[in-house]
Design an enzyme around this catalytic site. Structure first.
Site, PDB file in Angstrom:
ATOM      1  N   LYS A 149       0.775  -1.250   0.003  1.00 25.17           N
ATOM      2  CA  LYS A 149      -0.035   0.100   0.257  1.00 25.17           C
ATOM      3  C   LYS A 149       0.949   1.246  -0.042  1.00 25.17           C
ATOM      4  CE  LYS A 149      -4.143   1.752   0.194  1.00 25.17           C
ATOM      5  NZ  LYS A 149      -5.008   1.777  -1.143  1.00 25.17           N
ATOM      6  N   ASP A 152      -5.364  -3.087  -2.625  1.00 21.18           N
ATOM      7  CA  ASP A 152      -6.868  -3.047  -2.724  1.00 21.18           C
ATOM      8  C   ASP A 152      -7.120  -3.616  -4.133  1.00 21.18           C
ATOM      9  OD1 ASP A 152      -5.519  -0.880  -3.603  1.00 21.18           O
ATOM     10  OD2 ASP A 152      -7.096   0.641  -2.924  1.00 21.18           O
TER      11      ASP A 152
END
Length: 344
Positions: free
Chosen positions: A182, A215
């Site tokens: 991330k 994600d």
């Protein structure tokens, strides 16, 4: 001299599926077993989820075979007293004590179960991937605590921790490595991406490397799973993504895992939990446990032929129609074991 295997039945369906696994192992060779308590069973007997004696025995073994830990009985105790020991502490302590920094979760849906997955057949056909999860760092092992109505869990990684897990990923790759982070938000992820990129250039330039934000990776894992080969990521992300990947196989009851580290023994266990709701009913699916035995034979004991024979027996049993309750059938633990043994 027979290989020495420490067996950890644990809680819930653990003793049932471990007993089934030992039947398989006894068919495949001659092994010495040393059974020890862990998790809730160890809390009940000794007041701690992992005793010093159990850890010492594991360190002296050639491999460690774990069934499952946890259950509502001990969850309720922790709810009443947050300082009470938790069964999961036994697993975390074992990983830490054995230096097991890499968790390997192969995901290869059996051809016979392609229609058991919640995803369409054409989405998962050809899927054969490996999730390599960092196991001893990150938020699970960082400082944590509460101050009034505020809580914190700290995530930290070092260059050395990232390098060693990335090496295993590159060494395991057949076509490419996908590193998941991330990096658009987290500083630890920026260090992760920088380190993986540098290690790739210095040591593994021949292996294609791609980076995905976590994600996006979660989305791509269900939209194009067959495009992945090796996925490497940090502890928290790996925990989540590997369970998501498990559903490609149709059931958590199908997914094995191996935890490995340096020169010590590896830890081999099914991904599913202790399933206390079906404990003692004979309904537990032992196939993930059998898959974990195969990983132990391959990665822990260097018995590749036996590992391949067991995996083939599992596939043939499924091809022949074996289905436990979690796969939409009625086969009991005993029936599943007999069917795999008949194909071994």
């Amino acid at each position: 001299m027979p290989s020495r295997i420490v067996t950890l039945p644990g809680d819930g369906i653990g003793p049932e599926i471990l007993a089934a696994a030992l039947e398989i192992l006894n068919r495949l060779g001659d092994f010495d077993y040393d059974e020890r308590p862990i998790g809730g069973a160890s809390i009940d007997a000794h007041g701690t989820a992992l005793t010093d004696e159990t850890l010492a025995a594991c360190k002296q073994a050639d491999a460690v075979l774990l069934a499952a830990v946890g259950g509502p009985k001990w969850d309720a105790a922790v709810a009443a007293d947050p300082t009470a020991p938790r069964p999961e502490q036994g697993l975390l302590g074992l990983r830490k004590g054995l230096g097991l920094f890499a968790n390997l979760r192969p995901v290869r849906p059996s051809p016979a179960l392609l229609d058991a997955s919640p995803l369409k057949r054409d989405r998962i056909e050809g899927t054969d991937l490996l999730v390599v999860r960092e196991l001893t760092g990150g938020i699970y092992f960082g400082e944590s605590g509460r101050d009034g109505d505020t809580a914190h869990d700290d995530c930290a990684y070092s260059v050395g921790e990232i390098e060693r897990i990335a090496r295993i990923a590159f060494q395991s790759a057949r076509t490419k490595v996908t590193s998941v982070d991330k990096a658009n938000v987290l500083e630890t992820s920026r260090l992760w991406r920088e380190t993986v990129t540098r290690l790739h250039a210095e040591e593994f330039p021949e292996v294609p490397l791609e980076h995905l934000l976590v994600d996006n990776a979660a989305m791509q894992l269900v939209s194009r799973p067959s495009d992945f080969d090796v996925i490497v990521t940090e502890n928290l992300f790996g925990d989540i993504l590997s369970d998501e990947a498990a559903m490609l196989t149709g059931s958590l009851g199908m997914l094995p895992s191996a935890s490995v580290g340096g020169d010590g023994p590896g830890l081999f266990e099914p991904v599913h939990g202790s399933a206390p709701d079906i404990a003692g009913t004979g309904k537990a699916n032992p196939l993930a446990m059998f898959g974990s035995v195969a990983l132990m034979l391959r990665h822990g004991l260097a018995l590749e032929d036996s590992a391949a024979a067991l995996e083939s027996a599992i596939d043939r049993a499924l091809d022949g129609g074996l289905r436990t309750a979690d796969l939409g059938g009625e086969a009991t633990t005993e029936e599943a074991t007999r069917t795999v043994l008949a194909n071994l």
